[in-house]
Design a protein around this motif. Structure first.
Motif, PDB file in Angstrom:
ATOM      1  N   ARG A 100       0.841  -1.199   0.000  1.00  0.00           N
ATOM      2  CA  ARG A 100       0.000   0.000   0.000  1.00  0.00           C
ATOM      3  C   ARG A 100       0.869   1.239   0.000  1.00  0.00           C
ATOM      4  O   ARG A 100       1.891   1.290   0.652  1.00  0.00           O
ATOM      5  CB  ARG A 100      -0.863   0.031   1.276  1.00  0.00           C
ATOM      6  CG  ARG A 100      -2.042  -0.904   1.146  1.00  0.00           C
ATOM      7  CD  ARG A 100      -3.089  -0.578   2.183  1.00  0.00           C
ATOM      8  NE  ARG A 100      -4.275  -1.397   1.925  1.00  0.00           N
ATOM      9  CZ  ARG A 100      -5.314  -0.945   1.216  1.00  0.00           C
ATOM     10  NH1 ARG A 100      -5.307   0.259   0.743  1.00  0.00           N
ATOM     11  NH2 ARG A 100      -6.353  -1.735   0.994  1.00  0.00           N
ATOM     12  N   PRO A 151       0.422   6.354   3.705  1.00  0.00           N
ATOM     13  CA  PRO A 151      -0.607   7.400   3.850  1.00  0.00           C
ATOM     14  C   PRO A 151       0.060   8.784   3.825  1.00  0.00           C
ATOM     15  O   PRO A 151       1.183   8.919   4.328  1.00  0.00           O
ATOM     16  CB  PRO A 151      -1.219   7.128   5.233  1.00  0.00           C
ATOM     17  CG  PRO A 151      -0.690   5.826   5.697  1.00  0.00           C
ATOM     18  CD  PRO A 151       0.495   5.482   4.876  1.00  0.00           C
ATOM     19  N   PRO A 152      -0.589   9.783   3.235  1.00  0.00           N
ATOM     20  CA  PRO A 152      -0.022  11.136   3.249  1.00  0.00           C
ATOM     21  C   PRO A 152       0.228  11.558   4.709  1.00  0.00           C
ATOM     22  O   PRO A 152      -0.459  11.093   5.615  1.00  0.00           O
ATOM     23  CB  PRO A 152      -1.111  12.000   2.628  1.00  0.00           C
ATOM     24  CG  PRO A 152      -1.994  11.060   1.877  1.00  0.00           C
ATOM     25  CD  PRO A 152      -1.906   9.758   2.597  1.00  0.00           C
ATOM     26  N   GLN A 153       1.234  12.391   4.911  1.00  0.00           N
ATOM     27  CA  GLN A 153       1.560  12.762   6.299  1.00  0.00           C
ATOM     28  C   GLN A 153       0.386  13.525   6.927  1.00  0.00           C
ATOM     29  O   GLN A 153      -0.327  14.257   6.251  1.00  0.00           O
ATOM     30  CB  GLN A 153       2.853  13.594   6.349  1.00  0.00           C
ATOM     31  CG  GLN A 153       2.673  15.083   6.089  1.00  0.00           C
ATOM     32  CD  GLN A 153       2.846  15.413   4.629  1.00  0.00           C
ATOM     33  OE1 GLN A 153       2.628  14.564   3.763  1.00  0.00           O
ATOM     34  NE2 GLN A 153       3.178  16.652   4.338  1.00  0.00           N
ATOM     35  N   LYS A 154       0.213  13.281   8.232  1.00  0.00           N
ATOM     36  CA  LYS A 154      -0.937  13.873   8.927  1.00  0.00           C
ATOM     37  C   LYS A 154      -0.475  15.137   9.656  1.00  0.00           C
ATOM     38  O   LYS A 154      -0.265  15.127  10.858  1.00  0.00           O
ATOM     39  CB  LYS A 154      -1.477  12.860   9.942  1.00  0.00           C
ATOM     40  CG  LYS A 154      -1.933  11.535   9.342  1.00  0.00           C
ATOM     41  CD  LYS A 154      -3.327  11.616   8.845  1.00  0.00           C
ATOM     42  CE  LYS A 154      -3.804  10.265   8.304  1.00  0.00           C
ATOM     43  NZ  LYS A 154      -3.110   9.894   7.041  1.00  0.00           N
ATOM     44  N   ASP A 155      -0.315  16.219   8.898  1.00  0.00           N
ATOM     45  CA  ASP A 155       0.131  17.434   9.599  1.00  0.00           C
ATOM     46  C   ASP A 155      -0.990  18.459   9.665  1.00  0.00           C
ATOM     47  O   ASP A 155      -0.785  19.589  10.054  1.00  0.00           O
ATOM     48  CB  ASP A 155       1.343  18.032   8.880  1.00  0.00           C
ATOM     49  CG  ASP A 155       1.000  18.415   7.446  1.00  0.00           C
ATOM     50  OD1 ASP A 155       1.799  19.090   6.797  1.00  0.00           O
ATOM     51  OD2 ASP A 155      -0.113  18.026   7.005  1.00  0.00           O
ATOM     52  N   GLU A 156      -2.210  18.019   9.263  1.00  0.00           N
ATOM     53  CA  GLU A 156      -3.331  18.971   9.300  1.00  0.00           C
ATOM     54  C   GLU A 156      -4.235  18.667  10.496  1.00  0.00           C
ATOM     55  O   GLU A 156      -4.290  17.539  10.970  1.00  0.00           O
ATOM     56  CB  GLU A 156      -4.142  18.886   7.996  1.00  0.00           C
ATOM     57  CG  GLU A 156      -3.320  19.297   6.787  1.00  0.00           C
ATOM     58  CD  GLU A 156      -4.132  19.285   5.502  1.00  0.00           C
ATOM     59  OE1 GLU A 156      -3.683  19.897   4.521  1.00  0.00           O
ATOM     60  OE2 GLU A 156      -5.212  18.663   5.486  1.00  0.00           O
ATOM     61  N   LEU A 157      -4.979  19.686  10.886  1.00  0.00           N
ATOM     62  CA  LEU A 157      -5.860  19.508  12.060  1.00  0.00           C
ATOM     63  C   LEU A 157      -7.089  18.712  11.662  1.00  0.00           C
ATOM     64  O   LEU A 157      -7.499  18.758  10.493  1.00  0.00           O
ATOM     65  CB  LEU A 157      -6.268  20.875  12.610  1.00  0.00           C
ATOM     66  CG  LEU A 157      -5.117  21.660  13.239  1.00  0.00           C
ATOM     67  CD1 LEU A 157      -5.608  23.019  13.678  1.00  0.00           C
ATOM     68  CD2 LEU A 157      -4.570  20.914  14.449  1.00  0.00           C
TER      69      LEU A 157
END
Lengths: 212, 10
Positions: free
Chosen positions: B1, B4-10
Motif C-alpha cells: 500500500r 498514507p499522506p503525512q498527517k500534519d493537518e488539524l
C-alpha cells in the motif's frame, strides 16, 4: 502551512468560541444540536489520538488540545450545566444512520488498514456529515438565532478554506489526500443552502428563517 | 500500500 489552512483553522476556532459564547451568555443551548456536538467530540477524539505520540509543531499540538477541550466543554455545558435548555424535541436526527455507515466505509476505503489510520479515516468521514443533525434541527424549528448562524457560517467556511489549502498544497507541495479532499467537498456542499440563506438574510440584518 | 499522506493537518 499556508494562508488558506491558517485562516481555515482560525475560522474553526472562531466557530467553537462563538458557540461557547452563545451558550454561556444566553445560558441556553436552545437551537443547538447536541447530536452534532457529540459527533464533533468523537471526530476530535478519533482524529487526535496521535497527539501524544506524534509531535508535529507547537501550533498543531496546541490547536488539537484546544479543539478537544472545547468540544467536551460544549458537551458539558449542553448536557450537564444547561441541560434544562437542551431542545431534545427538535434534535431528533438518528445519529446511528450516520455513524454506522461511516464506520463501515472507514474499514472499506482507507489509506492503510491500521487502527490509527482507520480511526483517522472514520473521523474524516464523520466530520463531513456531523453537521446534518444541526441543519436538520434548524429545518424543523424553521429558524436559528443570529449568533448560531454566525457559528455555522464560520464552521462551514473552515472546511471550504481547507479545500483551497488542498489546491495550494497540490500545486506547490505535491501533497494530495483523496479521502480528506472528497470528504471535505461533501462537508462543504452540505452547507450550501445554509450559506445562501445566511448571505441573503443575515448579511442584510435579518434573522435566519427558513421559508415555511 | 502507498504510504498514507503525512498527517500534519488539524
Amino acid at each position: 502551512m499556508n494562508v488558506f489552512r491558517l485562516t481555515g483553522d482560525i475560522a474553526h476556532l472562531l466557530a467553537i468560541i462563538l458557540l461557547l459564547m452563545k451558550i454561556w451568555k444566553t445560558r441556553s443551548c436552545a437551537g443547538v444540536s447536541g447530536k452534532s456536538q457529540m459527533m464533533f467530540a468523537l471526530v476530535f477524539t478519533t482524529r487526535y489520538l496521535d497527539l501524544i505520540t506524534n509531535f508535529i509543531s507547537l501550533y498543531n499540538t496546541t490547536m488539537k488540545m484546544i479543539f478537544i477541550a472545547s468540544s467536551y466543554g460544549t458537551l458539558y455545558l449542553m448536557f450537564l450545566k444547561f441541560r434544562a435548555t437542551y431542545d431534545s424535541n427538535h434534535d431528533t436526527f438518528r445519529m446511528e444512520f450516520l455513524v454506522v455507515p461511516v464506520a463501515g466505509l472507514s474499514f472499506l476505503v482507507n489509506h492503510d488498514f491500521s487502527p490509527l489510520e482507520i480511526l483517522w479515516t472514520f473521523s474524516i468521514y464523520l466530520e463531513s456529515v456531523a453537521i446534518l443533525p444541526q441543519l436538520f434541527m434548524i429545518s424543523k424549528t424553521g429558524e436559528a438565532e443570529t449568533i448560531t448562524s454566525h457559528y455555522l457560517f464560520a464552521l462551514g467556511s473552515y472546511r471550504a478554506l481547507y479545500i483551497l489549502n488542498w489546491v495550494y498544497r497540490f500545486y506547490f507541495e505535491g501533497f494530495f489526500d483523496l479521502i480528506a479532499v472528497v470528504a471535505g467537498c461533501v462537508q462543504t456542499v452540505l452547507y450550501c443552502d445554509f450559506f445562501y440563506l445566511y448571505i441573503t438574510k443575515v448579511w442584510k440584518g435579518k434573522k435566519l428563517t427558513l421559508p415555511a | 500500500r502507498v504510504n498514507p499522506p503525512q498527517k500534519d493537518e488539524l
